[in-house]
Write an enzyme that holds these catalytic residues in place. Structure first.
Site, PDB file in Angstrom:
ATOM      1  N   PHE A 181      32.675  35.243  40.637  1.00 42.18           N
ATOM      2  CA  PHE A 181      34.242  33.467  41.778  1.00 42.18           C
ATOM      3  C   PHE A 181      34.349  34.771  42.428  1.00 42.18           C
ATOM      4  O   PHE A 181      35.564  34.512  43.366  1.00 42.18           O
ATOM      5  CB  PHE A 181      34.465  32.833  40.520  1.00 42.18           C
ATOM      6  CG  PHE A 181      34.297  32.934  39.440  1.00 42.18           C
ATOM      7  CD1 PHE A 181      33.348  31.108  39.803  1.00 42.18           C
ATOM      8  CD2 PHE A 181      34.689  32.935  38.282  1.00 42.18           C
ATOM      9  CE1 PHE A 181      33.098  30.802  37.613  1.00 42.18           C
ATOM     10  CE2 PHE A 181      33.774  32.437  36.701  1.00 42.18           C
ATOM     11  CZ  PHE A 181      32.961  30.957  37.109  1.00 42.18           C
ATOM     12  N   ARG A 182      33.517  35.307  43.520  1.00 44.07           N
ATOM     13  CA  ARG A 182      34.456  36.034  44.906  1.00 44.07           C
ATOM     14  C   ARG A 182      34.726  36.616  44.496  1.00 44.07           C
ATOM     15  O   ARG A 182      35.745  36.917  44.794  1.00 44.07           O
ATOM     16  CB  ARG A 182      34.540  34.938  45.505  1.00 44.07           C
ATOM     17  CG  ARG A 182      33.596  34.013  46.083  1.00 44.07           C
ATOM     18  CD  ARG A 182      31.917  33.609  45.834  1.00 44.07           C
ATOM     19  NE  ARG A 182      31.050  32.934  46.535  1.00 44.07           N
ATOM     20  CZ  ARG A 182      29.495  33.200  46.193  1.00 44.07           C
ATOM     21  NH1 ARG A 182      29.569  34.400  45.901  1.00 44.07           N
ATOM     22  NH2 ARG A 182      29.093  31.972  46.835  1.00 44.07           N
ATOM     23  N   LEU A 183      35.639  37.100  42.740  1.00 44.06           N
ATOM     24  CA  LEU A 183      36.204  38.405  43.129  1.00 44.06           C
ATOM     25  C   LEU A 183      35.545  39.664  43.090  1.00 44.06           C
ATOM     26  O   LEU A 183      35.707  40.323  42.259  1.00 44.06           O
ATOM     27  CB  LEU A 183      37.123  37.792  41.800  1.00 44.06           C
ATOM     28  CG  LEU A 183      38.087  36.435  41.738  1.00 44.06           C
ATOM     29  CD1 LEU A 183      38.123  36.613  40.617  1.00 44.06           C
ATOM     30  CD2 LEU A 183      38.741  36.582  42.942  1.00 44.06           C
ATOM     31  N   HIS A 184      35.014  40.086  44.458  1.00 50.30           N
ATOM     32  CA  HIS A 184      33.976  41.261  44.530  1.00 50.30           C
ATOM     33  C   HIS A 184      35.389  42.562  44.270  1.00 50.30           C
ATOM     34  O   HIS A 184      36.380  42.956  43.705  1.00 50.30           O
ATOM     35  CB  HIS A 184      33.267  41.187  45.421  1.00 50.30           C
ATOM     36  CG  HIS A 184      33.559  40.159  45.972  1.00 50.30           C
ATOM     37  ND1 HIS A 184      32.491  39.155  45.515  1.00 50.30           N
ATOM     38  CD2 HIS A 184      33.193  39.640  47.366  1.00 50.30           C
ATOM     39  CE1 HIS A 184      31.677  38.123  45.748  1.00 50.30           C
ATOM     40  NE2 HIS A 184      32.912  37.893  46.825  1.00 50.30           N
TER      41      HIS A 184
END
Ligand SMILES: Cc1cc2nc3c(=O)[nH]c(=O)nc-3n(C[C@H](O)[C@H](O)[C@H](O)COP(=O)(O)O)c2cc1C
Ligand code: PXP
Length: 201
Positions: A177-180
């Site tokens: 979820f783009r929480l890199h």
């Protein structure tokens, strides 16, 4: 307190970069060492193109090119460059910013000598980034240098390596979820110790 672990473990960013590249060599369909190299021209306009990363030294990233190319002129003028490696198969990137010096000694001679004869002759025949009338003109120049240079052409003085010595290296790995995950190694000068910081995705 750092919560770095796994693929980000270790304090030497060059070791981490070597480990990630080695993993990419197993998973990428081709050119795992391809990187985008950014420079700026004299007016400050950015320029970017792909090159191949040929070695990761104790304190630097090395690629080879024609010193009289556009990138060669831009690096000569600014002394600086940035690069990014991106591996789709691993969903990771490494970003590097730093100062640049020439690698035009024995290491460059050895690398040039390791290339195929046709690639060595190509380096002699191509005035990289200069206008070219036709493909036939280029092939005529290849034929000319093939006859003139013989079976063991030396490294042209205008062809060699550039060594990027980073002041900043960022490692990025894809998260759900783009929480890199992002960790950056920064130092004000090459003499300073690295400061390691986790960055928001
Ligand atoms: C995957 C890939 C790898 C490349 N590797 C190099 C390289 O290692 N050295 C090089 O001079 N050009 C390389 N090229 C060509 C450059 O992208 C570029 O066309 C050329 O160096 C001229 O750039 P310049 O006019 O900005 O100097 C590569 C191109 C691609 C697509
Ligand atoms: C013009 C040019 N020079 C140098 C290289 C570096 O690769 P190699 O030394 O493996 O030919 C490339 C790779 O595409 C290239 O296109």
């Amino acid at each position: 307190m750092s919560d770095r672990s796994g693929k980000f473990a270790g304090d030497d960013p060059f070791e981490i970069a070597r480990a990630w590249l080695a993993e990419a060599e197993e998973t990428e369909i081709n050119d795992p060492n391809a990187m985008a190299l950014a420079t700026v021209d004299q007016s400050g306009l950015p320029n970017v193109r792909m090159v191949l990363l040929k070695s990761i030294g104790a304190d630097s990233f090395v690629f080879y090119t024609n010193y009289e190319s556009a990138k060669g002129a831009e690096i000569a003028a600014s002394g600086k460059a940035a690069l990014v490696l991106h591996w789709k198969s691993l969903r990771r990137q490494i970003r590097v910013r730093g100062t640049v010096t020439r690698e035009d000694g024995p290491e460059a001679d050895a690398y040039f000598a390791s290339r195929s004869l046709k690639s060595r002759l190509g380096a002699w025949a191509s005035k990289q980034s200069q206008p070219l009338g036709s493909r036939a003109d280029l092939m005529a120049e290849v034929a000319r240098v093939t006859a003139a240079k013989g079976p063991n052409p030396p490294r042209p003085a205008y062809w060699g390596g550039f060594r990027i010595a980073p002041v900043e290296i960022e490692f990025w790995a894809d998260g759900a979820f783009r929480l890199h995950d992002r960790f950056v190694w920064r130092r004000e000068t090459h003499e300073n110790a690295w400061e390691i910081t986790r960055l928001s995705p």
